[in-house]
Design an enzyme around this catalytic site. Sequence first.
Site, PDB file in Angstrom:
ATOM      1  N   ARG A   1      -3.815  22.788  74.152  1.00 42.99           N
ATOM      2  CA  ARG A   1      -4.921  21.853  74.379  1.00 42.99           C
ATOM      3  C   ARG A   1      -5.494  21.325  73.068  1.00 42.99           C
ATOM      4  O   ARG A   1      -5.651  20.124  72.875  1.00 42.99           O
ATOM      5  CB  ARG A   1      -6.026  22.543  75.189  1.00 42.99           C
ATOM      6  CG  ARG A   1      -5.718  22.741  76.654  1.00 42.99           C
ATOM      7  CD  ARG A   1      -6.964  23.202  77.395  1.00 42.99           C
ATOM      8  NE  ARG A   1      -7.495  24.439  76.822  1.00 42.99           N
ATOM      9  CZ  ARG A   1      -7.172  25.657  77.236  1.00 42.99           C
ATOM     10  NH1 ARG A   1      -6.298  25.791  78.210  1.00 42.99           N
ATOM     11  NH2 ARG A   1      -7.701  26.724  76.694  1.00 42.99           N
TER      12      ARG A   1
ATOM     13  N   CYS B   1      -8.075  27.182  62.055  1.00 41.72           N
ATOM     14  CA  CYS B   1      -9.263  27.249  62.912  1.00 41.72           C
ATOM     15  C   CYS B   1      -8.908  27.924  64.229  1.00 41.72           C
ATOM     16  O   CYS B   1      -9.575  27.723  65.243  1.00 41.72           O
ATOM     17  CB  CYS B   1      -9.821  25.846  63.179  1.00 41.72           C
ATOM     18  SG  CYS B   1     -10.484  25.026  61.727  1.00 41.72           S
TER      19      CYS B   1
ATOM     20  N   ARG C   1      -7.148  31.698  64.881  1.00 40.16           N
ATOM     21  CA  ARG C   1      -7.505  33.112  64.938  1.00 40.16           C
ATOM     22  C   ARG C   1      -7.233  33.755  63.582  1.00 40.16           C
ATOM     23  O   ARG C   1      -6.223  33.481  62.938  1.00 40.16           O
ATOM     24  CB  ARG C   1      -6.677  33.851  66.016  1.00 40.16           C
ATOM     25  CG  ARG C   1      -7.110  33.588  67.447  1.00 40.16           C
ATOM     26  CD  ARG C   1      -8.416  34.287  67.771  1.00 40.16           C
ATOM     27  NE  ARG C   1      -8.811  34.110  69.160  1.00 40.16           N
ATOM     28  CZ  ARG C   1      -9.577  33.127  69.614  1.00 40.16           C
ATOM     29  NH1 ARG C   1     -10.016  32.209  68.783  1.00 40.16           N
ATOM     30  NH2 ARG C   1      -9.903  33.064  70.889  1.00 40.16           N
TER      31      ARG C   1
ATOM     32  N   GLU D   1     -14.135  39.983  60.848  1.00 39.32           N
ATOM     33  CA  GLU D   1     -15.360  39.227  61.076  1.00 39.32           C
ATOM     34  C   GLU D   1     -16.473  40.173  61.536  1.00 39.32           C
ATOM     35  O   GLU D   1     -16.203  41.048  62.369  1.00 39.32           O
ATOM     36  CB  GLU D   1     -15.121  38.138  62.128  1.00 39.32           C
ATOM     37  CG  GLU D   1     -14.115  37.079  61.668  1.00 39.32           C
ATOM     38  CD  GLU D   1     -13.931  35.943  62.674  1.00 39.32           C
ATOM     39  OE1 GLU D   1     -14.572  35.984  63.752  1.00 39.32           O
ATOM     40  OE2 GLU D   1     -13.169  35.008  62.378  1.00 39.32           O
TER      41      GLU D   1
ATOM     42  N   HIS E   1     -16.650  31.036  61.467  1.00 40.82           N
ATOM     43  CA  HIS E   1     -16.186  30.941  62.858  1.00 40.82           C
ATOM     44  C   HIS E   1     -17.124  30.072  63.700  1.00 40.82           C
ATOM     45  O   HIS E   1     -17.719  30.517  64.679  1.00 40.82           O
ATOM     46  CB  HIS E   1     -16.059  32.329  63.483  1.00 40.82           C
ATOM     47  CG  HIS E   1     -15.047  32.365  64.596  1.00 40.82           C
ATOM     48  ND1 HIS E   1     -14.281  33.457  64.876  1.00 40.82           N
ATOM     49  CD2 HIS E   1     -14.669  31.431  65.509  1.00 40.82           C
ATOM     50  CE1 HIS E   1     -13.485  33.209  65.912  1.00 40.82           C
ATOM     51  NE2 HIS E   1     -13.709  31.970  66.311  1.00 40.82           N
TER      52      HIS E   1
ATOM     53  N   GLY F   1     -16.118  27.141  65.148  1.00 43.72           N
ATOM     54  CA  GLY F   1     -15.288  26.188  65.886  1.00 43.72           C
ATOM     55  C   GLY F   1     -15.897  25.696  67.184  1.00 43.72           C
ATOM     56  O   GLY F   1     -15.776  24.527  67.541  1.00 43.72           O
TER      57      GLY F   1
END
Length: 544
Positions: A151, A231, A233, A262, A283, A285
Amino acid sequence: MFKVLITEHIHEEGLKELYEAPDIEVILRLNMSQEELCDAVKDMDALITRSGTAVDKKLLEAGKKLKVVARVGVGVDNIDLGAASKMGIIVLNSPTGNTLAATELTMGMIFSIARKIPQANNSLLSGEWKREKFLGTQLYGKTLLIVGLGRIGSSVATRAKALGMEIFCYDPYINPKKAENLGVKRLDDLRGALSLADFVTLHVPLTHETRNMINEETLKSTKRGAYLINCARGGIVNEGACAKALKEDRLAGAAFDVHVVEPAKESSLFDPAIIEKVVVTPHIGANTREAQRAVAEIVVKNLIKALSGEPYENAVNLPYMENKMTLQEREFLSLARRMGMIAACVIKEHVDEITVAMAGPLFEEVEISLPFEVPYRYMPFTAAALKGLLEVRLGPEVNAMSAPLLAKEHGISVFESRREARTYKNVLAIEVKSQNKTFSMAGTVTEEGKKRIVGVDDYEIDFVPEGWVLLFSNHDRPGVIGKIGTLLGDYGVNIANFALGRKNGSGLAIAALQLDSSIPKEAMEKIQKDADLIWAHLINLKGE
């Protein structure tokens, strides 16, 4: 009245429908300890959370009335899916709400490293006016490699094409027609694709296959002066290897929104020596107002339907299927999934077709009894085989409900058939076809509940599909097995069990080695290059 507990900050407009539902009471409690959370969930029918709440077995057991756990966002790493499924708790997520946000951040990252925008901003704010330091590169006419044309990758392709970029993709599992329709040239070799690209952007899930996909070796194949964007994982890129490539000027720049650890406090990418070449963000996104609202709305809509017994989407697990099955039926369900995983490891290219054949009285007794209508009314075993096939490639978010939809999206034709049982009372067989290869296997569950693979490509064989399995085809000559055993021994890999299938007159054999551990990359390369082997695949069924 249903009681719904919210444990983290969720977009208010996204929760509007939940607050307006006449038969739902909403309880908002933030910043609770795990002990307080276990106490608060006791009388709740549903739990809405994000990534900051650990929904472990202890918490699920404390929620004796829990029917639904809803995760606002894509990942479900903080939820014990196995425990939830065993307790019959539906787990929902919202995988589509942040597509545009992630796409736009990717484009922003590309612009940022191409024109050194963050560095120029910091320089001016520090009192400098040194335009010569920020000589950038334009995007028009440059080559963009998209690794993963799902996607988000497809959405990035559309926007990059509008900028006049030439678009390639590396995605061995995508339907070639999808790339063709997007005007994207599909490449089959990752290293070859990297050598052509001015910009590389990653959009794949983190799986056993994609972990460290971009490492020191693959980075040596990149075009000198290329830019790398991640962007997707953390863990897909080896951060140390990336930092080294930046220091050696093999990469001109890198932009990362995701990190191996993270929250990211330390990273090779934070090295002051490469600070002028790196853009890093924490993170973000999915961090837009629109995306946060959308993911909340998707979760709320499906949660209300799930509580009301209406059709819902985006279930990460499917407890109603397994709860209605006998123990032996559930073992066959697990077997089907493992067979799908094995097929995915053997056929590395796009799958065109899968057929699931069932033989025996057990399959006549299973009823497709769902509490609502679903788009595909396949037998549970077919859904499980599809789940296994696709989760190896798309990640653990694939579930038995989404697998048929994803199969259609990826251009996989699905067939079911019934056969007459012969050697075994109940047998499950799958056949998977790609453009260049057909692979089949048969399996059964013994009266003692043991799962067995009893046939591979028309060779009779008998092995247990669990743990690490080395499956290979070889010329039927003396010494082949001994050579592999010696090689594995040299690398400290112990063989737990061995099974061999032969055909009289064929001159070929198929073997399965069950191993106590994985095989080092170097050893696997030596095995695959062995002249006596037709093919060899290492299969990870550990932890299934």
